[in-house]
Enzyme design. Structure first.
Site, short mmCIF file in Angstrom:
data_model
loop_
_atom_site.label_atom_id
_atom_site.label_comp_id
_atom_site.label_asym_id
_atom_site.label_seq_id
_atom_site.Cartn_x
_atom_site.Cartn_y
_atom_site.Cartn_z
N GLY A 11 4.89 10.33 -21.78
CA GLY A 11 3.74 9.89 -22.56
C GLY A 11 3.91 10.16 -24.04
O GLY A 11 3.02 10.67 -24.71
N TYR A 167 -10.55 12.91 -12.32
CA TYR A 167 -9.69 13.51 -13.34
C TYR A 167 -9.54 15.01 -13.11
O TYR A 167 -8.42 15.54 -13.13
CB TYR A 167 -10.29 13.26 -14.73
CG TYR A 167 -9.55 13.94 -15.85
CD1 TYR A 167 -8.39 13.39 -16.38
CD2 TYR A 167 -10.01 15.15 -16.38
CE1 TYR A 167 -7.70 14.03 -17.41
CE2 TYR A 167 -9.34 15.78 -17.40
CZ TYR A 167 -8.19 15.22 -17.92
OH TYR A 167 -7.52 15.86 -18.93
#
Length: 277
Positions: A11, A167
């Site tokens: 990322g 999450y």
């Protein structure tokens, strides 16, 4: 531990991953940067090279597809002879830009669990032989203080879906398997630590979801950079940090039976083979 020679940051095209890569490039590290967009990766590589650092290697994979994760790991094993640090930074948040409704990955798993936990779990195990051969090496998992307990009867949140809960579960799963891996590895070979780098940094995910930041990106970079490079942390493993302070994760992370169950489920869902069993 002195400055790591080779560091993989997942990322790395936005937010914390990009800022960390720039900091490590300034340190002189040999970087491997992951992203899922070739144009973005090329721009980041050019940006880092423009700082006077060595041009980083780039690798592509959509972490919502475990086949792509496996191919990326195979590419790295075939092309590099060492890996000193793996930073599992890539992930998706609780809402925008990835939506608040339940979605599934290419493999049929709940999307946040797949990207935030299963992809990093598989990548770590696939690269573990390379990390162990580069000892002493480090694994740094970018997690969160936003943790929700796992319900093994509804692990993929097929019922009562909520993006925040999804999450939080994915981040606790990441921490739990990090703890389990740390318990299985000699600390003088590979250390495994997780952290909450900072709260609501001005990243793409945060700004899309809540429209403003709380902590600075620099705070998150400093905390993560410390776990990657600080010589004082040599041999320190199986810990969770809130920024730079050692902290307690959710109580379920310290439940040996729950960790083992998650480890086995994660092996099954990813099709990974554990080199440690």
């Amino acid at each position: 531990m002195t400055l790591p020679r080779t560091v993989l940051v997942t990322g790395a095209t936005d937010g914390l991953g990009l800022a960390l890569a720039e900091r490590l490039a300034a340190d002189g590290a040999d970087l491997i940067l992951h992203g899922r967009d070739r144009a973005k990766l090329d721009r980041v590589a050019d940006r880092i090279a423009a700082l006077g650092a060595a041009g980083p290697r780039t690798v592509m994979a959509d972490l919502a597809d475990l086949g792509q994760v496996r191919r990326m790991a195979a590419e790295l094993r075939a092309s590099v002879d060492r890996l000193d640090v793996l930073v599992n930074n890539a992930g998706i948040g609780s809402g925008r830009p990835d939506g608040r409704t339940r979605r599934t990955s290419a493999d049929g798993h709940e999307l946040r669990f797949a990207v935030n936990h299963l992809a990093g779990f598989l990548l770590t195990l696939e690269l573990l032989p390379l990390l162990r051969a580069s000892a002493p090496a480090r694994i740094v998992d970018v997690a969160s203080v936003g943790q929700h307990p796992l319900d093994f009867g509804n692990l993929m949140l097929e019922h009562d879906y909520d993006g925040v809960r999804a999450y939080g579960r994915s981040k606790l799963a990441q921490i739990m398997c990090g703890f389990e891996l740390a318990a299985r590895l000699p600390a003088d070979e590979v250390t495994v630590n997780s952290l909450h780098p900072a709260s609501y940094m001005p990243t793409k995910i945060v700004l899309a979801e809540i429209g403003h930041s709380v902590d600075t990106l620099e705070e998150g970079v400093a905390a993560t950079h410390r776990l990657v490079t600080d010589p004082a942390l040599a041999g320190t493993t199986g810990r969770f940090y809130d920024r730079t302070r050692e902290a307690r994760a959710h109580p379920q992370a310290y439940d040996r039976e729950a960790r083992l169950r998650l480890w086995q489920v994660s092996l099954r869902l990813t099709g990974a083979e554990s080199p440690l069993d």
